[in-house]
Design an enzyme around this catalytic site. Structure first.
Site, mmCIF file in Angstrom:
data_model
loop_
_atom_site.group_PDB
_atom_site.id
_atom_site.type_symbol
_atom_site.label_atom_id
_atom_site.label_comp_id
_atom_site.label_asym_id
_atom_site.label_seq_id
_atom_site.Cartn_x
_atom_site.Cartn_y
_atom_site.Cartn_z
ATOM 1 N N THR A 271 47.566 33.215 43.454
ATOM 2 C CA THR A 271 46.357 33.573 42.701
ATOM 3 C C THR A 271 46.636 33.722 41.202
ATOM 4 O O THR A 271 47.766 34.041 40.808
ATOM 5 C CB THR A 271 45.797 34.902 43.258
ATOM 6 O OG1 THR A 271 44.892 35.475 42.335
ATOM 7 C CG2 THR A 271 46.889 35.939 43.501
ATOM 8 N N ASP A 272 45.589 33.560 40.414
ATOM 9 C CA ASP A 272 45.717 33.783 38.957
ATOM 10 C C ASP A 272 46.037 35.247 38.651
ATOM 11 O O ASP A 272 46.514 35.567 37.565
ATOM 12 C CB ASP A 272 44.451 33.338 38.208
ATOM 13 C CG ASP A 272 43.149 33.965 38.702
ATOM 14 O OD1 ASP A 272 43.187 34.829 39.610
ATOM 15 O OD2 ASP A 272 42.079 33.590 38.176
ATOM 16 N N GLU A 273 45.772 36.146 39.622
ATOM 17 C CA GLU A 273 45.973 37.582 39.360
ATOM 18 C C GLU A 273 47.434 37.929 39.120
ATOM 19 O O GLU A 273 47.738 38.988 38.587
ATOM 20 C CB GLU A 273 45.424 38.412 40.518
ATOM 21 C CG GLU A 273 43.964 38.153 40.745
ATOM 22 C CD GLU A 273 43.233 39.326 41.363
ATOM 23 O OE1 GLU A 273 43.724 40.452 41.295
ATOM 24 O OE2 GLU A 273 42.151 39.074 41.907
ATOM 25 N N TYR B 138 47.469 44.551 44.991
ATOM 26 C CA TYR B 138 47.276 43.220 45.593
ATOM 27 C C TYR B 138 48.021 42.164 44.781
ATOM 28 O O TYR B 138 48.820 41.378 45.319
ATOM 29 C CB TYR B 138 45.782 42.878 45.671
ATOM 30 C CG TYR B 138 45.499 41.400 45.828
ATOM 31 C CD1 TYR B 138 45.837 40.733 47.004
ATOM 32 C CD2 TYR B 138 44.907 40.662 44.792
ATOM 33 C CE1 TYR B 138 45.583 39.362 47.143
ATOM 34 C CE2 TYR B 138 44.656 39.304 44.922
ATOM 35 C CZ TYR B 138 45.000 38.654 46.100
ATOM 36 O OH TYR B 138 44.766 37.301 46.236
ATOM 37 N N LYS C 165 51.284 39.658 45.707
ATOM 38 C CA LYS C 165 51.194 38.194 45.625
ATOM 39 C C LYS C 165 52.262 37.663 44.667
ATOM 40 O O LYS C 165 52.866 36.613 44.909
ATOM 41 C CB LYS C 165 49.803 37.747 45.167
ATOM 42 C CG LYS C 165 48.683 38.011 46.148
ATOM 43 C CD LYS C 165 48.789 37.232 47.454
ATOM 44 C CE LYS C 165 48.514 35.744 47.291
ATOM 45 N NZ LYS C 165 48.494 35.051 48.625
HETATM 46 P P1 NAD Z 1 40.424 36.420 53.435
HETATM 47 O O1 NAD Z 1 40.694 37.877 53.323
HETATM 48 O O2 NAD Z 1 39.038 35.940 53.640
HETATM 49 O O3 NAD Z 1 41.309 35.802 54.615
HETATM 50 C C1 NAD Z 1 42.629 36.194 54.876
HETATM 51 C C2 NAD Z 1 42.933 35.833 56.331
HETATM 52 O O4 NAD Z 1 44.303 36.174 56.595
HETATM 53 C C3 NAD Z 1 42.084 36.606 57.355
HETATM 54 O O5 NAD Z 1 41.551 35.706 58.294
HETATM 55 C C4 NAD Z 1 43.068 37.571 57.996
HETATM 56 O O6 NAD Z 1 42.757 37.869 59.346
HETATM 57 C C5 NAD Z 1 44.367 36.782 57.876
HETATM 58 N N1 NAD Z 1 45.539 37.656 57.912
HETATM 59 C C6 NAD Z 1 45.713 38.823 57.234
HETATM 60 N N2 NAD Z 1 46.910 39.369 57.564
HETATM 61 C C7 NAD Z 1 47.487 38.504 58.443
HETATM 62 C C8 NAD Z 1 48.736 38.511 59.130
HETATM 63 N N3 NAD Z 1 49.617 39.514 58.963
HETATM 64 N N4 NAD Z 1 49.027 37.477 59.950
HETATM 65 C C9 NAD Z 1 48.139 36.479 60.133
HETATM 66 N N5 NAD Z 1 46.944 36.419 59.514
HETATM 67 C C10 NAD Z 1 46.622 37.429 58.682
HETATM 68 O O7 NAD Z 1 41.070 35.796 52.131
HETATM 69 P P2 NAD Z 1 40.739 34.468 51.323
HETATM 70 O O8 NAD Z 1 39.826 34.794 50.210
HETATM 71 O O9 NAD Z 1 40.398 33.371 52.278
HETATM 72 O O10 NAD Z 1 42.161 34.173 50.661
HETATM 73 C C11 NAD Z 1 43.105 33.304 51.292
HETATM 74 C C12 NAD Z 1 44.339 33.185 50.413
HETATM 75 O O11 NAD Z 1 43.965 32.680 49.141
HETATM 76 C C13 NAD Z 1 45.042 34.508 50.143
HETATM 77 O O12 NAD Z 1 46.433 34.282 50.195
HETATM 78 C C14 NAD Z 1 44.606 34.886 48.743
HETATM 79 O O13 NAD Z 1 45.586 35.667 48.096
HETATM 80 C C15 NAD Z 1 44.461 33.520 48.119
HETATM 81 N N6 NAD Z 1 43.512 33.443 47.012
HETATM 82 C C16 NAD Z 1 42.223 33.857 47.184
HETATM 83 C C17 NAD Z 1 41.319 33.742 46.137
HETATM 84 C C18 NAD Z 1 39.871 34.156 46.290
HETATM 85 O O14 NAD Z 1 39.129 34.134 45.303
HETATM 86 N N7 NAD Z 1 39.407 34.510 47.469
HETATM 87 C C19 NAD Z 1 41.750 33.228 44.903
HETATM 88 C C20 NAD Z 1 43.075 32.807 44.766
HETATM 89 C C21 NAD Z 1 43.942 32.920 45.832
HETATM 90 P P1 TYD Z 2 36.418 40.483 43.376
HETATM 91 O O1 TYD Z 2 35.424 39.598 44.047
HETATM 92 O O2 TYD Z 2 36.849 41.717 44.080
HETATM 93 O O3 TYD Z 2 37.662 39.574 42.992
HETATM 94 P P2 TYD Z 2 38.952 39.885 42.073
HETATM 95 O O4 TYD Z 2 39.080 41.338 41.914
HETATM 96 O O5 TYD Z 2 40.036 39.309 42.924
HETATM 97 O O6 TYD Z 2 38.734 39.162 40.794
HETATM 98 O O7 TYD Z 2 35.835 40.921 41.972
HETATM 99 C C1 TYD Z 2 35.440 39.958 41.015
HETATM 100 C C2 TYD Z 2 34.988 40.711 39.785
HETATM 101 O O8 TYD Z 2 33.799 41.452 40.097
HETATM 102 C C3 TYD Z 2 36.004 41.739 39.297
HETATM 103 O O9 TYD Z 2 35.989 41.763 37.871
HETATM 104 C C4 TYD Z 2 35.485 43.046 39.846
HETATM 105 C C5 TYD Z 2 33.968 42.855 39.857
HETATM 106 N N1 TYD Z 2 33.259 43.576 40.928
HETATM 107 C C6 TYD Z 2 32.176 44.405 40.594
HETATM 108 O O10 TYD Z 2 31.807 44.538 39.429
HETATM 109 N N2 TYD Z 2 31.542 45.063 41.605
HETATM 110 C C7 TYD Z 2 31.914 44.949 42.901
HETATM 111 O O11 TYD Z 2 31.297 45.602 43.790
HETATM 112 C C8 TYD Z 2 33.011 44.075 43.240
HETATM 113 C C9 TYD Z 2 33.467 43.900 44.648
HETATM 114 C C10 TYD Z 2 33.644 43.407 42.206
#
Ligand code: NAD
Ligand code: TYD
Length: 361
Positions: free
Chosen positions: A146-148, A171, A175
């Site tokens: 992630t960019d985070e 988090y 990562k």
């Molecule tokens: P999500 O929370 O929707 O899904 C995560 C999945 O992982 C779930 O289905 C959960 O059951 C499974 N999981 C958790 N712990 C586990 C374990 N110990 N063993 C097996 N499975 C397990 O998350 P997402 O948004 O789909 O993110 C997926 C990946 O992408 C993550 O690695 C996250 O860090 C990365 N990512 C997400 C975003 C975003 O904006 N959502 C951006 C950049 C990177």
């Molecule tokens: P989020 O979807 O939790 O993603 P991330 O923290 O990984 O970027 O949040 C996106 C942005 O929205 C972040 O700046 C936090 C803000 N946010 C709110 O303002 N209110 C909310 O209830 C949530 C969940 C996020």
């Protein structure tokens, strides 16, 4: 008759695009991006097979994989990546050509409440997978990051792959640690690992704890929309299908040891996103509540994905405007999905995170 070769490698040994009948282990496959990626792979390639692994935490949902059961190229495995026993069983029973690791604890606010499960899954889990790659000689490991991990930007500029790793919340720290474990496995043991770092995703099947689905669901139900701080924190938004196509291109074409940023080139303040959603739903801005800020809240993310564009020829296919409209439509059409998700544990979680914040407004 001579057996068809399993792999037809291109002249560059590391280039996987000519792999035939590739068997991919997709972890975290019942989550948001993982489930979209499974559908993407099965839709793009007739000769791919996907083992979809997930431990089914609160964020994992078999409904996200509905309809795939009848596909011979698909199988589901319930297992925990942080359990060496589970991983020994899974890798003992299957031979994978590649692993794409989406499995993680993913919500910043939850990591601020309790970081322990984040350390367990995001760090121990990744090391377990790397150990199995080493033991079984898996050809490719792709860590979805992630960019985070880069922390926060000031008013100017974008993150490049060379930006320092400076995570600001638990988090992001786990990562970042995972990225370093992947780097170490590549450097010390020659594991053919690659890392992608993506911006904020949105689209179908996203758990309604994240900004966009939370705001859509609350607005549909005429509930308050809790915006942290002044609402001017900036995120770079990418449609989930564009993230999937980027992961696919890196999986198949990247050299080992590489890192690629993936951005949507649409960095805007949160309040802008929230108002766009309200407009799409024809709901009033009076639903917005500015609430106490998230501790350590990163002010701005923006990704430079030039390297991925130039080296591997990837680009986004969706604009923010069309993708957000499609996403709002999906949540309207799939109300049962998010209503079921927003029950049980979710109600307690919501109250503990937002109860006081919303009362004090
Ligand atoms: P999500 O929370 O929707 O899904 C995560 C999945 O992982 C779930 O289905 C959960 O059951 C499974 N999981 C958790 N712990 C586990 C374990 N110990 N063993 C097996 N499975 C397990 O998350 P997402 O948004 O789909 O993110 C997926 C990946 O992408 C993550 O690695 C996250 O860090 C990365 N990512 C997400 C975003 C975003 O904006 N959502 C951006 C950049 C990177
Ligand atoms: P989020 O979807 O939790 O993603 P991330 O923290 O990984 O970027 O949040 C996106 C942005 O929205 C972040 O700046 C936090 C803000 N946010 C709110 O303002 N209110 C909310 O209830 C949530 C969940 C996020």
């Amino acid at each position: 008759m001579e057996a068809e070769p399993k792999f037809e490698l291109a002249s560059n040994r590391n280039e996987l695009r000519y792999w035939r009948r590739m068997k991919i282990l997709v972890t975290g496959a019942a989550g948001f991006i993982g489930s979209n990626f499974v559908r993407y792979e099965l839709g793009q390639y007739a000769d791919v097979s996907v083992a979809a692994l997930d431990s089914l935490t609160y964020a994992g949902n078999m409904e996200n994989l509905a309809g795939l059961d009848g596909d011979k190229r698909f199988e589901f495995i319930k297992a925990d990546i942080s359990s060496p026993i589970d991983m020994g069983r899974v890798f003992g029973a299957h031979e994978f050509d590649a692993i794409v690791n989406f499995a993680a604890e993913t919500h910043v606010d939850r990591s601020l409440m309790d970081a322990s499960i984040f350390i367990q899954t995001n760090m121990f889990g990744v090391q377990n997978l790397l150990d199995q790659c080493r033991k079984r000689g898996v050809r490719r490991f792709l860590q979805v990051s992630t960019d985070e991990v880069y922390g926060s930007l000031g008013a100017e500029g974008k993150f490049s792959e060379d930006s320092p790793i400076q995570p600001n919340n638990p988090y992001a720290a786990t990562k970042a640690a995972a990225d370093l474990l992947v780097r170490a496995a590549y450097k010390s043991h020659g594991i053919e690992a690659v890392i992608t770092r993506c911006a904020n995703n949105f689209g179908p099947y996203q758990f309604p704890e994240k900004l966009i689905p939370l705001m859509i669901a609350n607005a549909v139900e005429d509930k308050q929309l809790p915006v942290y701080g002044d609402g001017m924190h900036v995120r770079d938004w990418i449609y989930v299908e564009d993230h999937c196509s980027a992961v696919d291109v890196v999986l198949r074409k990247s050299e080992p040891g590489k890192i690629y940023n993936i951005g949507g080139n649409h960095d805007v303040p949160n309040i802008h996103v929230v108002k766009t959603i309200l407009k799409a739903l024809d709901k009033p801005e009076s639903l917005i509540r500015y609430v106490a800020d998230r501790p350590g809240h990163d002010r701005r993310y923006a990704m430079d994905s030039l390297k991925l564009r130039e080296e591997l020829g990837w680009d986004t296919k969706h604009t923010f405007d069309t993708a957000i409209a499609a996403t709002v439509r999906w949540y309207l059409d799939n109300r049962g999905w998010w209503e079921r998700v927003r029950s049980g544990e979710y109600v307690k979680y919501y109250e503990s995170l937002y109860g006081e914040r919303l009362k004090s407004q």
